[in-house]
Enzyme design. Structure first.
Site, PDB file in Angstrom:
ATOM      1  CB  SER A 192       7.238   2.568 -11.556  1.00 50.14           C
ATOM      2  OG  SER A 192       5.956   1.912 -12.067  1.00 50.14           O
ATOM      3  CG  HIS A 209       9.189  -1.433 -13.368  1.00 50.76           C
ATOM      4  ND1 HIS A 209       9.727  -1.337 -14.273  1.00 50.76           N
ATOM      5  CD2 HIS A 209       7.980  -1.182 -13.309  1.00 50.76           C
ATOM      6  CE1 HIS A 209       9.486  -0.004 -14.550  1.00 50.76           C
ATOM      7  NE2 HIS A 209       7.876  -0.330 -14.681  1.00 50.76           N
ATOM      8  CD  GLU A 213      13.572  -1.733 -14.971  1.00 48.69           C
ATOM      9  OE1 GLU A 213      14.473  -0.973 -15.160  1.00 48.69           O
ATOM     10  OE2 GLU A 213      12.484  -1.499 -14.340  1.00 48.69           O
ATOM     11  CG  ASN A 219      10.218   4.088 -14.773  1.00 46.26           C
ATOM     12  OD1 ASN A 219       9.777   3.628 -15.703  1.00 46.26           O
ATOM     13  ND2 ASN A 219       9.068   3.183 -13.598  1.00 46.26           N
TER      14      ASN A 219
HETATM   15  N1  NAD Z   1       1.397   3.022 -16.184  1.00 46.81           N
HETATM   16  C1  NAD Z   1       3.040   2.644 -16.705  1.00 46.81           C
HETATM   17  O1  NAD Z   1       3.245   2.850 -17.958  1.00 46.81           O
HETATM   18  C2  NAD Z   1       3.638   1.806 -16.372  1.00 46.81           C
HETATM   19  C3  NAD Z   1       4.443   0.890 -16.186  1.00 46.81           C
HETATM   20  C4  NAD Z   1       5.478  -0.193 -15.333  1.00 46.81           C
HETATM   21  C5  NAD Z   1       4.888  -0.240 -14.362  1.00 46.81           C
HETATM   22  N2  NAD Z   1       3.657   0.562 -14.002  1.00 46.81           N
HETATM   23  C6  NAD Z   1       2.849   0.369 -12.156  1.00 46.81           C
HETATM   24  O2  NAD Z   1       2.518  -0.995 -12.719  1.00 46.81           O
HETATM   25  C7  NAD Z   1       1.082  -0.553 -11.371  1.00 46.81           C
HETATM   26  C8  NAD Z   1      -0.027   0.050 -11.758  1.00 46.81           C
HETATM   27  O3  NAD Z   1      -0.121   1.156 -12.556  1.00 46.81           O
HETATM   28  P1  NAD Z   1      -1.028   0.759 -13.964  1.00 46.81           P
HETATM   29  O4  NAD Z   1      -0.772   2.944 -14.741  1.00 46.81           O
HETATM   30  O5  NAD Z   1      -1.888   0.067 -14.429  1.00 46.81           O
HETATM   31  O6  NAD Z   1      -3.106   1.630 -12.972  1.00 46.81           O
HETATM   32  P2  NAD Z   1      -3.595   2.102 -13.266  1.00 46.81           P
HETATM   33  O7  NAD Z   1      -4.536   2.531 -12.132  1.00 46.81           O
HETATM   34  O8  NAD Z   1      -3.972   1.894 -15.187  1.00 46.81           O
HETATM   35  O9  NAD Z   1      -4.701   0.315 -13.133  1.00 46.81           O
HETATM   36  C9  NAD Z   1      -4.407   0.496 -11.464  1.00 46.81           C
HETATM   37  C10 NAD Z   1      -5.541  -1.184 -11.568  1.00 46.81           C
HETATM   38  O10 NAD Z   1      -5.860  -1.600  -9.838  1.00 46.81           O
HETATM   39  C11 NAD Z   1      -7.615  -1.437  -9.360  1.00 46.81           C
HETATM   40  N3  NAD Z   1      -7.404  -1.779  -8.413  1.00 46.81           N
HETATM   41  C12 NAD Z   1      -7.312  -1.100  -7.566  1.00 46.81           C
HETATM   42  N4  NAD Z   1      -7.547  -1.162  -6.201  1.00 46.81           N
HETATM   43  C13 NAD Z   1      -6.917  -2.790  -6.487  1.00 46.81           C
HETATM   44  C14 NAD Z   1      -7.559  -4.303  -5.706  1.00 46.81           C
HETATM   45  N5  NAD Z   1      -7.939  -3.274  -4.153  1.00 46.81           N
HETATM   46  N6  NAD Z   1      -7.881  -5.283  -5.653  1.00 46.81           N
HETATM   47  C15 NAD Z   1      -7.412  -5.004  -7.794  1.00 46.81           C
HETATM   48  N7  NAD Z   1      -7.641  -3.962  -7.828  1.00 46.81           N
HETATM   49  C16 NAD Z   1      -7.328  -2.882  -7.452  1.00 46.81           C
HETATM   50  C17 NAD Z   1      -7.982  -0.024 -10.248  1.00 46.81           C
HETATM   51  O11 NAD Z   1      -9.071  -0.331  -9.954  1.00 46.81           O
HETATM   52  C18 NAD Z   1      -6.945  -0.443 -11.729  1.00 46.81           C
HETATM   53  O12 NAD Z   1      -8.159  -0.843 -12.557  1.00 46.81           O
HETATM   54  C19 NAD Z   1       1.900   0.900 -10.700  1.00 46.81           C
HETATM   55  O13 NAD Z   1       2.319   0.105  -9.531  1.00 46.81           O
HETATM   56  C20 NAD Z   1       2.704   1.356 -11.749  1.00 46.81           C
HETATM   57  O14 NAD Z   1       3.370   2.327 -10.939  1.00 46.81           O
HETATM   58  C21 NAD Z   1       2.871   0.993 -14.592  1.00 46.81           C
END
Ligand code: NAD
Length: 596
Positions: free
Chosen positions: A121, A142, A154, A192
């Site tokens: 993000s 994204h 995005e 964002n």
């Molecule tokens: N939460 C949101 O609203 C949102 C929206 C768009 C983008 N994002 C982006 O998406 C990405 C993930 O965010 P999230 O909120 O889903 O995080 P999250 O913490 O909910 O999930 C992350 C997952 O990655 C896993 N993980 C960690 N290390 C790993 C590895 N080495 N190999 C495989 N899996 C691994 C974890 O076990 C976890 O399940 C980030 O870059 C975030 O900025 C988040």
């Protein structure tokens, strides 16, 4: 010919990853879904199952389609399972070093033609790409939360992303039924960059006890038509993820203080209050992962208890003023059964207001929303006067005269002489300090702000502004009156912009700055906020409706009072106002409305 993607990999099945798996599998694409450990994999599988089961229960997905969807997903621990996919989307936590490590590993595991994408993000896609030997095949894709629902994607190209990779990914988005905007690699991209300053500001309001979590969220939902309030949205995003995004944006985006995470966020993350995913964030949820909010110790008691808080009985209400707001407010009170005394500066004005109220009530009758008898009863409850003396026996006065402090102060001084003791005196000001008005009387404890939104008969929100002198009884009375009017009253402190404008206008101003910096177009920015965040209008659509002059004036007030450098009005906004491009009312603002 666009490239065919028959198998994609998704790394990380958390909040975003599990949703991204669903998006691909729903659209007939095979997915290799990868996690770091067996328990994490099981959690991801359960999230996917929960989401698709809900879709079936809601009748949005056939059972057979759900089963086929699940058959398309192959779950695995470790990146080695991604040895023959066409595209990988990484959705692991928002840490640059972690993402770089994963991309280096993906580069080793995946065939040379595989496209490697990140769902980051806020981190630099370019910095992630240089961890591989194929930065030209690295791109940002994204998605928005929840990924199966939100239409926007995005697409982030770096300076080295190959044009055909961008084109292939754009075509893929179309196949997924998504609308994409393609942009360069800048912290926060479009949505964002505009969203997180606002979210952080809302957290700051909560932290400083400016308003309760329920009131902050209700204000933005009801005042702006947003699908969720900012604190509920933080819980959905995940407070840990939100913290990392803010922190990265602060460091990458010119150290704008508005992106420095509010200290409370860090404390909540450390305490394990991560939002929905941990079952507790700003709100408490039924269980981890559940969207259902349950009451906790901070949940307010029902409004019926307002009387217990010392709310005074109100039967007769005076409304001073003859403009749009006064007219709407008279109608609202009369319809709700209050006896109303309307005071204007002359019987001619009274006649006009009376006509306007009648016209509006008649519209209600024509539309079948109001019975004729109720219209007549409402009109019968209003008396029309051109002298303040007729307010001697009212229980509440709502002032809605011109937005000038000297005029309002003089009026409140007169009300102080005329009105009986115990009356609640309310101002509808949207930008002046309520305390200034209160101090023009000898009874500042009885003075509150009642900030109605335009058109008052339609908008469900009223901001109840309490000054440092307002008594709890006056606040309770104001809140009880809002409830009796069928409105939601949100209580906030006496600061410029109250809740809604203070949160809304800096975001609009930021959108203008983004346009001015040529990062994106007005159309794409509007799209991004509507399709990525579910906003009813994009920022430029809204600015043209509100009026650029009005918006600039509010932004100036906020900047003057809060001295926040990031609140400085966008020069482009000032120039458009100077040029007379004020929005729809002058047929030209950010867009040309002359042909409509
Ligand atoms: N939460 C949101 O609203 C949102 C929206 C768009 C983008 N994002 C982006 O998406 C990405 C993930 O965010 P999230 O909120 O889903 O995080 P999250 O913490 O909910 O999930 C992350 C997952 O990655 C896993 N993980 C960690 N290390 C790993 C590895 N080495 N190999 C495989 N899996 C691994 C974890 O076990 C976890 O399940 C980030 O870059 C975030 O900025 C988040």
């Amino acid at each position: 010919m666009a490239r065919e993607f028959s198998t994609v990999g998704v790394v990380g099945l958390g909040t975003m990853g599990a949703g991204i798996v669903e998006v691909f599998a729903r659209n007939g694409i095979d997915v290799v879904a990868v996690e770091i450990s067996a328990p994490a994999l099981e959690r991801g599988r359960a999230t996917l199952k929960g989401s698709t089961d809900r879709a079936v229960a809601k009748g949005k997905l056939a059972e057979a389609d759900r089963d086929a969807l699940h058959e398309r997903v192959h779950f695995a621990v470790g990146l080695d399972a991604l040895h023959s996919v066409d595209l990988v989307i990484e959705a692991v936590p928002e840490h640059l070093d972690l993402k770089q490590r994963i991309f280096a590993e993906l580069d080793r595991v995946c065939p040379p033609e595989t496209i490697l994408a990140t769902n980051t993000s806020s981190l630099s896609v370019t910095e992630i790409s240089v961890a591989t030997s194929r930065p030209n095949q690295v791109i940002g894709i994204h998605f928005f939360n929840p990924a199966p629902v939100m239409k926007l994607v995005e697409v982030v190209r770096t300076v080295v992303t190959a044009p055909e990779v961008v084109a292939d990914v754009e075509a893929l988005c179309a196949r997924l039924g998504k609308v994409d905007v393609t942009i360069n690699d800048r912290a926060g991209f479009i949505a964002n960059a505009l969203l997180f300053g606002y979210l952080n500001h809302a957290v700051g309001m909560f932290e400083s006890h400016y308003a309760t979590r329920e009131d902050i969220d209700a204000a933005m939902k009801l005042g702006c038509g947003l699908p969720m309030g900012p604190l509920a949205l933080m819980d959905l995003i995940g407070l840990d993820t939100a913290y990392e995004i803010l922190d990265t944006m602060y460091r990458r985006g010119g150290r704008d203080r508005r992106h420095a995470p509010v200290p409370l966020l860090k404390q909540m993350v450390t305490a394990g209050l991560l939002g929905r995913k941990s079952g507790r964030g700003f709100y408490t949820y039924e269980r981890p992962g559940s969207p259902v909010v349950v009451p906790d110790e901070a949940t307010p008691l029902a409004t019926e208890s307002a009387l217990a808080d010392g709310a005074r009985a109100i039967a007769k209400v005076g409304v001073v003023g003859s403009g749009t707001m006064a007219t709407g407010i008279i109608e609202v009170f009369a319809k709700a059964g209050y006896e109303v005394v309307s005071v204007t500066r002359g019987m001619e004005k009274s006649a006009k207001v009376c006509e306007a109220v009648k016209t509006s009530l008649n519209k209600g009758v024509v539309r079948g929303k109001l019975a004729e008898a109720d219209r007549d009863a409402a009109l019968g409850r209003i008396s029309w006067s051109a002298t303040l003396d007729h307010l001697a026996d009212v229980d509440l006065v709502v002032e809605a005269v011109v937005e000038e402090l000297s005029v309002k102060k003089a009026l409140f001084a007169s009300l102080d002489e005329i009105c009986k003791p115990g009356v609640v005196l309310a101002t509808t000001t949207s930008s002046l300090p309520v305390i200034d008005v209160a101090m023009a009387t000898q009874r500042p404890a009885d003075v509150v702000g009642l900030h109605f939104f335009n058109p008052a008969p339609v908008m469900p929100l009223v901001e109840v502004v309490r000054t440092i002198r307002t008594s709890p009884e006056a606040t309770a009375t104001a809140r009880a009156v809002c409830a009796a009017l069928g409105k939601t009253g949100v209580v906030c402190g006496d600061r410029s912009g109250f809740i809604v404008n203070a949160l809304l206008f800096p975001y609009l101003n930021d959108a203008v700055k983004m346009l001015e910096a040529s990062y994106s177009t007005a159309d794409d920015i509007d799209h991004a906020m509507k399709l990525g965040c579910g906003y009813p209008m994009g920022p430029f659509e809204l600015l043209d409706v509100v009026g650029l002059d009005v918006s600039l004036a509010i932004q100036r007030e906020l900047y003057l009072e809060l001295r926040e450098p990031g609140f400085a009005p966008a020069p482009l906004l000032e120039h458009l106002v100077t040029a007379g491009y004020l929005g729809r009312k002058t047929r030209r603002g950010f867009r040309d409305h002359s042909h409509r």
